[in-house]
Write an enzyme that holds these catalytic residues in place. Structure first.
Site, mmCIF file in Angstrom:
data_model
loop_
_atom_site.group_PDB
_atom_site.id
_atom_site.type_symbol
_atom_site.label_atom_id
_atom_site.label_comp_id
_atom_site.label_asym_id
_atom_site.label_seq_id
_atom_site.Cartn_x
_atom_site.Cartn_y
_atom_site.Cartn_z
ATOM 1 N N PRO A 16 -27.254 6.322 -49.732
ATOM 2 C CG PRO A 16 -28.249 7.879 -50.506
ATOM 3 C CD PRO A 16 -28.568 6.334 -50.489
ATOM 4 C CB ALA A 18 -26.469 13.105 -44.284
ATOM 5 C CD GLN A 70 -29.008 11.504 -52.120
ATOM 6 O OE1 GLN A 70 -28.713 11.927 -50.923
ATOM 7 N NE2 GLN A 70 -30.331 10.768 -52.378
ATOM 8 C CB CYS A 101 -33.317 15.164 -47.411
ATOM 9 S SG CYS A 101 -32.595 15.680 -45.707
ATOM 10 C CE LYS A 141 -32.673 6.832 -50.465
ATOM 11 N NZ LYS A 141 -33.010 7.554 -49.263
HETATM 12 C C1 LIG Z 1 -28.099 8.925 -40.641
HETATM 13 C C2 LIG Z 1 -28.864 8.897 -41.745
HETATM 14 C C3 LIG Z 1 -28.373 9.611 -42.937
HETATM 15 C C4 LIG Z 1 -29.256 9.690 -44.120
HETATM 16 N N1 LIG Z 1 -28.800 10.608 -45.107
HETATM 17 C C5 LIG Z 1 -29.449 10.380 -46.193
HETATM 18 C C6 LIG Z 1 -29.016 11.132 -47.220
HETATM 19 O O1 LIG Z 1 -27.975 11.804 -47.266
HETATM 20 N N2 LIG Z 1 -29.569 11.084 -48.524
HETATM 21 C C7 LIG Z 1 -30.761 10.390 -48.778
HETATM 22 O O2 LIG Z 1 -31.420 10.128 -49.713
HETATM 23 N N3 LIG Z 1 -31.351 9.481 -47.851
HETATM 24 C C8 LIG Z 1 -30.569 9.487 -46.573
HETATM 25 N N4 LIG Z 1 -31.015 8.911 -45.490
HETATM 26 C C9 LIG Z 1 -32.207 8.030 -45.714
HETATM 27 C C10 LIG Z 1 -31.631 6.472 -46.027
HETATM 28 O O3 LIG Z 1 -30.841 6.497 -47.339
HETATM 29 C C11 LIG Z 1 -32.889 5.454 -46.264
HETATM 30 O O4 LIG Z 1 -33.677 6.072 -47.227
HETATM 31 C C12 LIG Z 1 -33.489 5.356 -44.929
HETATM 32 O O5 LIG Z 1 -32.468 5.107 -43.921
HETATM 33 C C13 LIG Z 1 -34.379 4.129 -44.825
HETATM 34 O O6 LIG Z 1 -33.587 3.055 -45.198
HETATM 35 P P1 LIG Z 1 -32.955 1.790 -44.083
HETATM 36 O O7 LIG Z 1 -34.513 1.570 -43.402
HETATM 37 O O8 LIG Z 1 -32.450 0.758 -44.717
HETATM 38 O O9 LIG Z 1 -32.328 2.298 -42.888
HETATM 39 C C14 LIG Z 1 -30.482 8.820 -44.118
HETATM 40 C C15 LIG Z 1 -30.708 7.948 -43.318
HETATM 41 C C16 LIG Z 1 -29.969 7.814 -42.014
HETATM 42 C C17 LIG Z 1 -30.473 7.064 -40.870
#
Ligand SMILES: Cc1cc2nc3c(=O)[nH]c(=O)nc-3n(C[C@H](O)[C@H](O)[C@H](O)COP(=O)(O)O)c2cc1C
Length: 322
Positions: A16, A18, A70, A101, A141
């Site tokens: 997810p 945002a 979510q 978050c 999460k």
């Molecule tokens: C731009 C952006 C928006 C995100 N929005 C959400 C969100 O809405 N809900 C959530 O649980 N995590 C959100 N995250 C966290 C990601 O889901 C993920 O947990 C985090 O980026 C780590 O994973 P990665 O290393 O593969 O990026 C967001 C991350 C980024 C970079």
């Protein structure tokens, strides 16, 4: 992997995000064989008030399934009602609760990672959401904790299991860490040992080899990919293929990336109309051209496009000259 009654094909899920994981992003992720996609986080308060923007964010279709919606919120009774409305009006494959978050707007209202400071509230929120969701599986999460001094992920995992959650995703950083440093995958291993519901590992899975290493090192049931998929839906197929065959596919060519960006832009226009869709598409275009020769000249031009035709002209010029 099974999440309650839901069976997933593949071990690589699209996170997810945002402001990013809207319908076009999810469609491309599923077409590229992501095992599952999620909506951006949606406010439970917005749902019970039937706010137009919230309801628009939740709209889902068959071609982006399996898809989880979510939710975030700090009031158990509101989460229960929101879950029930979500199931009744939308019918997602699962409901995920955001306890990770770190953004002030969410944490300030006691949502997201703030809930990790009050574990009895965490339990009440999960129980209420499970009740509201009925037959639809509920997952959570989380991050490792509010800050480094207080890792609560194992406790929260056990609470979640007891409260009826069907899987837990761990972004292996504390709230205080934001996105800094590297994710501590050993926490994922500890969580996997602490619970018997499926564990989805998350944080810094950027390559096919990372996906395999996280599965091997932590024993998690699946991995979730966020930032590495920005401008790169190809990654889901690459990772799934690699995990199944051990063969690392060739990276996409510049022409393939441009073609994907054009498909993405068309979906954005279909979804949001040309004026809004193209403006929203600009940041994705920046991600698509990452690593291109001359990207530093191309990117500012792409950030000014207002129509699909502008974008196509810029790409055609780029393909002629580079
Ligand atoms: C731009 C952006 C928006 C995100 N929005 C959400 C969100 O809405 N809900 C959530 O649980 N995590 C959100 N995250 C966290 C990601 O889901 C993920 O947990 C985090 O980026 C780590 O994973 P990665 O290393 O593969 O990026 C967001 C991350 C980024 C970079």
């Amino acid at each position: 992997m099974n999440i309650g009654k839901l069976t997933l094909q593949g071990k690589v899920l699209s996170a997810p995000l945002a402001g990013v994981s809207n319908r076009p992003f999810r469609v491309l992720a599923i077409k590229a064989r992501a095992a599952m996609t999620y909506t951006e986080m949606v406010s439970s308060e917005g749902i019970i008030r039937n706010q137009t923007r919230t309801m628009e964010m939740m709209a889902i279709h068959q071609d982006e399934q399996p898809v989880g919606i979510q939710l975030f919120g700090a009031k158990p009774e509101v989460m229960k009602e929101a879950a029930s409305i979500t199931v009744e009006k939308i019918g997602p494959d699962l409901i995920d609760i955001n306890f990770g978050c770190p953004v002030k707007k969410v944490v300030g209202r006691n949502g997201g990672a703030a809930v990790l400071k009050d574990l009895s509230l965490t339990e009440d929120i999960i129980k209420a959401t499970v009740e509201g969701a009925g037959e639809t599986p509920v997952t959570i999460k989380i991050r490792t904790g509010w800050d480094e001094s207080c890792p609560v992920f194992e406790q929260v995992g056990k609470i979640a299991e007891r409260a009826g959650a069907k899987a837990v995703t761990l972004h292996a950083r504390s709230r205080a860490k934001g996105f800094s440093g590297s994710a501590d995958w050993s926490a994922i291993r500890k969580l996997k040992q602490a619970v018997s519901i499926p564990v989805i590992g998350n944080g810094d899975v950027n390559t096919c080899r990372d996906a395999q290493r996280m599965l091997e090192e932590t024993g998690c049931d699946a991995v979730m990919v966020g930032r590495a998929a920005l401008g790169n839906p190809f990654i889901f197929k690459a990772m799934n293929d690699y995990l199944e065959t051990g063969i690392r596919p060739d990276p996409p060519t510049v022409d393939e990336k441009i073609e994907m960006a054009q498909i993405h832009a068309r979906l954005m226009v279909e979804q949001f109309g040309e004026e809004k869709g193209v403006v929203m598409m600009r940041r994705y275009l920046g991600w698509y051209v990452k690593g291109f020769r001359g990207a530093s000249e191309l990117r500012p031009k792409l950030f000014q496009v207002t129509t699909i035709a502008d974008m196509n002209d810029l790409f055609a010029e780029y393909q002629r000259t580079w």
